[in-house]
Write a protein that holds these residues in place. Structure first.
Motif, PDB file in Angstrom:
ATOM      1  N   GLN A 380      33.254  32.828 -29.811  1.00  0.00           N
ATOM      2  CA  GLN A 380      31.971  32.539 -30.578  1.00  0.00           C
ATOM      3  C   GLN A 380      32.298  30.950 -31.126  1.00  0.00           C
ATOM      4  O   GLN A 380      31.445  29.963 -30.974  1.00  0.00           O
ATOM      5  N   THR A 381      33.436  30.844 -32.048  1.00  0.00           N
ATOM      6  CA  THR A 381      33.739  29.685 -32.464  1.00  0.00           C
ATOM      7  C   THR A 381      33.914  28.449 -31.470  1.00  0.00           C
ATOM      8  O   THR A 381      33.490  27.305 -31.557  1.00  0.00           O
ATOM      9  N   GLN A 386      32.309  23.750 -28.571  1.00  0.00           N
ATOM     10  CA  GLN A 386      32.203  22.925 -27.306  1.00  0.00           C
ATOM     11  C   GLN A 386      30.734  22.772 -26.718  1.00  0.00           C
ATOM     12  O   GLN A 386      30.256  21.521 -26.359  1.00  0.00           O
ATOM     13  N   THR A 387      29.704  23.330 -27.325  1.00  0.00           N
ATOM     14  CA  THR A 387      28.417  23.091 -27.239  1.00  0.00           C
ATOM     15  C   THR A 387      27.911  21.896 -28.023  1.00  0.00           C
ATOM     16  O   THR A 387      27.151  20.883 -27.673  1.00  0.00           O
ATOM     17  N   GLU A 388      28.478  21.964 -29.252  1.00  0.00           N
ATOM     18  CA  GLU A 388      28.091  20.648 -30.163  1.00  0.00           C
ATOM     19  C   GLU A 388      28.829  19.333 -29.325  1.00  0.00           C
ATOM     20  O   GLU A 388      28.287  18.294 -29.336  1.00  0.00           O
ATOM     21  N   CYS A 389      30.149  19.572 -29.012  1.00  0.00           N
ATOM     22  CA  CYS A 389      30.862  18.341 -28.245  1.00  0.00           C
ATOM     23  C   CYS A 389      30.025  17.910 -27.086  1.00  0.00           C
ATOM     24  O   CYS A 389      29.810  16.935 -26.794  1.00  0.00           O
ATOM     25  N   TYR A 390      29.418  18.757 -26.263  1.00  0.00           N
ATOM     26  CA  TYR A 390      28.674  18.412 -24.881  1.00  0.00           C
ATOM     27  C   TYR A 390      27.492  17.781 -25.503  1.00  0.00           C
ATOM     28  O   TYR A 390      26.760  17.006 -24.693  1.00  0.00           O
ATOM     29  N   LEU A 408      31.172  15.462 -17.305  1.00  0.00           N
ATOM     30  CA  LEU A 408      31.483  16.596 -16.682  1.00  0.00           C
ATOM     31  C   LEU A 408      32.706  17.525 -17.176  1.00  0.00           C
ATOM     32  O   LEU A 408      32.650  18.966 -17.171  1.00  0.00           O
ATOM     33  N   GLU A 409      33.571  16.787 -17.740  1.00  0.00           N
ATOM     34  CA  GLU A 409      34.759  17.474 -18.521  1.00  0.00           C
ATOM     35  C   GLU A 409      34.213  18.447 -19.640  1.00  0.00           C
ATOM     36  O   GLU A 409      34.424  19.414 -19.896  1.00  0.00           O
ATOM     37  N   MET A 414      32.431  23.603 -21.983  1.00  0.00           N
ATOM     38  CA  MET A 414      31.390  24.278 -22.695  1.00  0.00           C
ATOM     39  C   MET A 414      31.067  25.634 -21.698  1.00  0.00           C
ATOM     40  O   MET A 414      30.678  26.746 -22.218  1.00  0.00           O
ATOM     41  N   LEU A 415      30.925  25.313 -20.324  1.00  0.00           N
ATOM     42  CA  LEU A 415      30.493  26.555 -19.455  1.00  0.00           C
ATOM     43  C   LEU A 415      31.604  27.654 -19.415  1.00  0.00           C
ATOM     44  O   LEU A 415      31.220  28.549 -19.436  1.00  0.00           O
ATOM     45  N   SER A 416      32.953  27.063 -19.567  1.00  0.00           N
ATOM     46  CA  SER A 416      34.043  28.120 -19.665  1.00  0.00           C
ATOM     47  C   SER A 416      33.949  29.044 -21.096  1.00  0.00           C
ATOM     48  O   SER A 416      34.190  30.191 -20.995  1.00  0.00           O
ATOM     49  N   ALA A 417      33.515  28.385 -22.070  1.00  0.00           N
ATOM     50  CA  ALA A 417      33.617  28.987 -23.159  1.00  0.00           C
ATOM     51  C   ALA A 417      32.535  29.961 -23.387  1.00  0.00           C
ATOM     52  O   ALA A 417      32.388  30.970 -23.755  1.00  0.00           O
ATOM     53  N   GLU A 418      30.906  29.622 -22.587  1.00  0.00           N
ATOM     54  CA  GLU A 418      30.224  30.441 -22.601  1.00  0.00           C
ATOM     55  C   GLU A 418      30.506  31.578 -21.723  1.00  0.00           C
ATOM     56  O   GLU A 418      30.066  32.650 -22.127  1.00  0.00           O
TER      57      GLU A 418
END
Length: 445
Positions: A380-381, A386-390, A408-409, A414-418
């Motif tokens: 969750q964290t 990662q969403t905010e970073c993206y 892309l990075e 973010m995709l990996s975290a999701e």
């Protein structure tokens, strides 16, 4: 007017409900319990067991048999009338064709067979209870499999939503890249990378839809639905908080399951049945006592007496008591006892094996639930950061402050975290629900 209006609305709602092709989890479970082929076969086996029990019970009572024989005799070379005695009756053979008839009503009653039949009744009652537990096991197994497939569908549908959102973002980035290329702010190579990112995002959407369709196919198979049936699940996406529910300890679940699960009860009944079978086998050394009785009559057309006179004269009744003592049965009883002893050992080993399997299954579900819950908390964290970073990288990219590699990075992270969050969320919910199911609770998500 108002009544007619409300009646129309009610009828419309009923029609919409009848034509609905979406299923809740509870609807899937209820439908499977009623229509699953394996469960239906086990219920038929239960009925067959009751028929066998009735047969054993009826063997405690005497059997009654009626038989008759009608015969005709033809003497083509007979020319001279003669008189002879047949079975004590004076008969005339003047006729070339003669007929005779006999009638017999017999009764046989096994008074004592070493107690085998009464033990068979007890053994069959145990077998019927085992059949009930077998049906219960199949019902629980089907519910467990349906729940797993249902949760997989929910997971893949939410993953599809995430992939759709990322595909829209990738498309926007690609379009922005083309604009920047036209303005001379981005190279063709970078735009091609953005286009490849968009294609990969579109592929992920297709892949998640394919996975969802495959999970639906698996669930339709469990529900015995054919290809012509439209099918979709109708359940709200579980809230993230559902993954944070309390998880019972493995010891608590096992203590409840060992006392209530039908596979354990079935194995215990198998032990009882094996003990009963040994008791039946040793009774092969016991003597048996049976009673037989009967009445019979006969007549012959060649007799000079009338049929009524013959029937009165030939009527006879018999009765007898038979005692059979086994002296040597070619080792059949000894062999039966040895096999029954071996079955007793096997039944006890099967019981212990079932307990071990149950313990291992519960421990696996508990490990899955607790580990994935911990993963979910950290995921969750990670997703939030990662969403905010993206989002920041995307804004900077559109402003020309970040290059394609950075975008892309950030997207991959973010995709990996999701994905970690979704997997841990649904694995926690599923395994926690199954733990409570093994404790005897109804399945809820």
């Amino acid at each position: 007017m108002n009544a007619r209006y409300f009646a129309t609305i009610l009828a419309l709602n009923l029609c919409l409900t009848a034509n609905s092709k979406t299923w809740t989890l509870q609807q899937c479970l209820d439908y499977a319990l009623e229509h699953n082929i394996t469960i239906a076969k086990n219920r038929i086996a239960q009925e067959a067991g009751e028929s066998t029990l009735s047969e054993y019970k009826s063997q405690l009572w005497p059997s009654l048999t009626f038989g008759t024989s009608q015969n005709m005799t033809y003497r083509p070379l007979q020319k001279v009338e003669s008189v002879r005695s047949v079975d004590g009756e004076v008969t005339s053979s003047a006729n070339k064709v003669t007929g005779s008839g006999s009638y017999n009503l017999s009764m046989n009653w096994m008074l004592w067979d070493g107690g085998v039949n009464r033990q068979n009744i007890k053994r069959q009652r145990i077998a019927n209870r085992i059949a009930e537990q077998t049906t219960a096991v199949s019902e629980l197994n089907v519910q467990e499999q349906i729940t797993q497939s249902y949760v997989q569908i929910l997971y893949s549908k939410e993953a599809e939503s995430v992939n759709l959102r990322l595909a829209e973002t990738a498309k926007a980035q690609w379009e922005r890249g083309k604009e920047m290329q036209e303005q001379g702010q981005m190279s063709r190579a970078d735009v091609v990378q953005l286009e490849a990112q968009k294609a990969a995002a579109d592929y992920n959407v297709v892949q998640s839809r394919t996975q969802t369709a495959n999970y639906k196919r698996q669930l339709k198979k469990l529900l015995q639905l054919d290809l012509s049936e439209e099918f979709d699940v109708d359940s709200p996406v579980p809230a993230d908080g559902a993954a944070l529910d309390d998880i019972p300890t493995a010891q608590e679940v096992y203590a409840e399951a060992i006392a209530t699960r039908p596979e354990i009860r079935s194995a215990e009944l198998n032990v009882e049945q094996a003990d009963m079978q040994y008791d039946i086998a040793r009774r092969g050394h016991y003597p048996s006592i049976s009673l037989n009785a009967g009445v019979g009559d006969s007549h012959n057309s060649a007799s000079q007496s009338s049929v009524g006179t013959q029937l009165r004269a030939n009527f006879a009744a018999t009765a007898g008591l038979n005692i059979s003592v086994p002296l040597w049965d070619q080792r059949k009883t000894i062999t039966a006892k040895e096999k029954a002893k071996q079955q007793k050992v096997t039944a006890r080993l099967d019981l212990q094996d079932k307990k071990n399997d149950l313990s291992s299954t519960i421990e696996q579900y508990w490990l899955n639930a607790t580990n994935n819950q911990q993963r979910f908390v950290s995921a969750q964290t990670k997703v939030e950061s990662q969403t905010e970073c993206y989002r920041l990288v995307d804004e900077q990219f559109k402003a020309g402050l970040k290059n394609v590699v950075d975008v892309l990075e950030a997207r991959d992270q973010m995709l990996s975290a999701e994905q970690d969050k979704l997997e841990s969320k649904y694995n926690t919910i599923l395994n926690n629900a199954l733990l409570k199911f093994y404790m005897g609770e109804n399945i809820t998500l």
